[in-house]
Design a protein around this motif. Sequence first.
Motif, PDB file in Angstrom:
ATOM      1  N   UNK A 227      30.755  36.499 -11.463  1.00 39.46           N
ATOM      2  CA  UNK A 227      29.376  36.580 -11.842  1.00 39.46           C
ATOM      3  C   UNK A 227      28.608  37.863 -11.258  1.00 39.46           C
ATOM      4  N   UNK A 228      27.686  38.168 -11.765  1.00 32.50           N
ATOM      5  CA  UNK A 228      26.876  39.423 -11.082  1.00 32.50           C
ATOM      6  C   UNK A 228      25.439  38.846 -10.833  1.00 32.50           C
ATOM      7  N   UNK A 229      25.121  38.602  -9.704  1.00 33.86           N
ATOM      8  CA  UNK A 229      23.893  38.068  -9.187  1.00 33.86           C
ATOM      9  C   UNK A 229      22.815  38.941  -9.644  1.00 33.86           C
ATOM     10  N   UNK A 230      21.806  38.743  -9.949  1.00 28.28           N
ATOM     11  CA  UNK A 230      20.547  39.610 -10.065  1.00 28.28           C
ATOM     12  C   UNK A 230      20.042  40.282  -8.814  1.00 28.28           C
ATOM     13  N   UNK A 231      19.489  41.540  -9.091  1.00 27.54           N
ATOM     14  CA  UNK A 231      19.192  42.101  -7.775  1.00 27.54           C
ATOM     15  C   UNK A 231      17.716  42.025  -7.908  1.00 27.54           C
ATOM     16  N   UNK A 232      17.284  41.679  -6.347  1.00 27.52           N
ATOM     17  CA  UNK A 232      15.662  41.681  -6.154  1.00 27.52           C
ATOM     18  C   UNK A 232      14.999  43.089  -6.538  1.00 27.52           C
ATOM     19  N   UNK A 233      13.627  42.834  -7.009  1.00 32.61           N
ATOM     20  CA  UNK A 233      12.665  44.056  -7.110  1.00 32.61           C
ATOM     21  C   UNK A 233      12.573  44.471  -5.851  1.00 32.61           C
ATOM     22  N   UNK A 234      11.996  45.736  -5.832  1.00 30.15           N
ATOM     23  CA  UNK A 234      11.535  46.397  -4.793  1.00 30.15           C
ATOM     24  C   UNK A 234      10.549  47.452  -5.228  1.00 30.15           C
ATOM     25  N   UNK A 279      16.481  42.313 -11.509  1.00 24.42           N
ATOM     26  CA  UNK A 279      17.328  42.397 -12.823  1.00 24.42           C
ATOM     27  C   UNK A 279      18.065  40.776 -13.003  1.00 24.42           C
ATOM     28  N   UNK A 280      18.273  40.485 -14.157  1.00 26.05           N
ATOM     29  CA  UNK A 280      19.039  39.283 -14.334  1.00 26.05           C
ATOM     30  C   UNK A 280      20.143  38.977 -14.160  1.00 26.05           C
ATOM     31  N   UNK A 281      20.554  37.850 -13.851  1.00 29.67           N
ATOM     32  CA  UNK A 281      22.164  37.674 -13.251  1.00 29.67           C
ATOM     33  C   UNK A 281      22.932  37.839 -14.628  1.00 29.67           C
ATOM     34  N   UNK A 282      24.290  38.198 -14.423  1.00 29.46           N
ATOM     35  CA  UNK A 282      25.174  38.217 -15.560  1.00 29.46           C
ATOM     36  C   UNK A 282      26.246  37.289 -15.271  1.00 29.46           C
ATOM     37  N   UNK A 283      26.182  35.963 -16.180  1.00 28.64           N
ATOM     38  CA  UNK A 283      27.077  35.161 -15.803  1.00 28.64           C
ATOM     39  C   UNK A 283      28.502  35.553 -15.852  1.00 28.64           C
TER      40      UNK A 283
END
Length: 596
Positions: A227-234, A279-283
């Motif tokens: 899984x690719x977790x989503x990254x927080x905005x900055x 960014x949204x997570x990629x399952x």
Amino acid sequence: MKFSDSILAKLFGLRTEDGMEDETQEKSDINVQQAMDAEKEKEESTPQIAVNELELPMDHSLNRLYDLREEQAGGLPAPWLRLDGCEDLPLNKVEGELDRLYKKITAESDARVKKAIPKKKEEEPAGTKASDATSELLAEEAELQQEEPEIELDAQPFVFISADKMKAWLMVFPPVGKGREIDRQALEQALKDNGVAFGVDEGLLNKLPGERNRYFRLCAAAKGRPVVQGKDGYIVDYFKRSMQRQVEVDERDRVDYASLNLVQSAEEGALICEAVPPTKAVPGRTVLDKEIPGKDGKAATIPKGQNTIISEDGSKLLASRSGRVEFSGRAFQIKPTMDVENNVDYSTGNINFVGDVHIRGDVLSGFQVKSMGNITVDGVVEAGTVEAGGDLVIAKGIVGDQEAIIRANRNIYSKYLEHGIVHARGNIITDCILHSDVYCDGEVQVTSGRGAIIGGRIRAARGIKANIVGSKSRNNTSIILGGQPCADFDKASLLDSIADMEEEMEKLERQPDSPAKAKRMGKIRLDLSVNRMKLGQFEKEKEKIKEKLEEQGGCRLKCGIIHPGVSLTIGKETLQVTQETSSCNARLINGEIYLI
């Protein structure tokens, strides 16, 4: 050694006892070295077991199956049980996977052994004599065993799946007797039976059946998608959040004080900062074709402050008016900036502004400039008053005629200070101080340009650095280190003000009653109450100031040359300098001032 033994040894080459002992010791040393070399060669030739490799005992059922295959086919590579793809895992997780692999492969091997190697009857113990009936039964059983058909077992795939279901491995048990060799169809069926349906290595399924070492070798057969977790905005800033003035000295030992104006100005509508969206997570997906949900990133909060607006799309922070950009610790804000194109004189009058003030010319005698922000003067300050709530930058300097009053709640930067009264809660950085009365709660730095302090009285809480202190003409120069100079001055001024008000109250009380008298006395009583309250606050902070006074041993004067006529006070001790001293480092040690 006997004489006869010596003669015999020379004639017939006989060995003496001493010679035999030496030879025995030499042989012993050679044997020890040979043993060490053999042990070293053995260690080098022994294959190292990787952390992700499973090592089985010699009597393990898998090794029994290997021996059986070796008898049938010959030239078979040794078993290879390595969990490829687990090298980067923590050691405790690798050990856990190896433990699971050991248990499963042991169970599969034991079951295979029972089918491939029937249990033989135990032989009759020697020395016993069977009866005739027993002998006949044994003979019949032997004949039946000889008539039993040869055992035939097809090659059997073994599938192992990791605990997190992200990897799968294949190992193939060889056929027994005339059993069928392994083929792609059997491999596919084994994976299907174990639920492996995602990330299968098709190349492995194609080439494994034709390889020589296709048996007893654990191969990575499938790999899941992590899984690719989503990254927080900055937030991307287009203005600095903190401004630090750094005095840079050029090759001629000069400082351009005009370049110290580090005010960040922004026009209305200017982009202050921008929010990069999360960014949204990629399952992910396991080898069992099950989805692994991820966690989307969090949106960044735009640091909106006074006089700023957020754009319609919610991603940008814009200035709603022109002014100075400042970050308050939590948010960007725009503070208004007053720009005076010429001198502060009769054309402008006195200036009292809540924001920053930038004066392009001079501040002439008799005029006042007060600001709650920073003040920048491109010219000189004459006998006027300049008070800054932040930093004060005077590009050319101060010519005060003992009437200029300069105050800053933070640092003061000036080309020179001449005949002025200067107060700074922070540091003072200048090229020269001449006959001025200076109060500094930080450090006085006079090291660029001429770097001279001549005449006047300089009070600094944290120390003074200068090239020259005093002069050859023995100008009276007073250096006082320690304490809280600005606070001490304010307290003394407050006491003087209270004394003046009390004296005026006494005079008013002796006058006849009148409305004017009552009004005046009411105002004085109010002012006295306020000033006494301020004095009480000074008393409360007395202990804190006392703690700092006890640390005055750390205050020092560092200068290249100190001339006679300088009076140096640190804490309660005073030293009159009577001779010129170079490379002076003056400080208080055990209650006495030393010029080191």
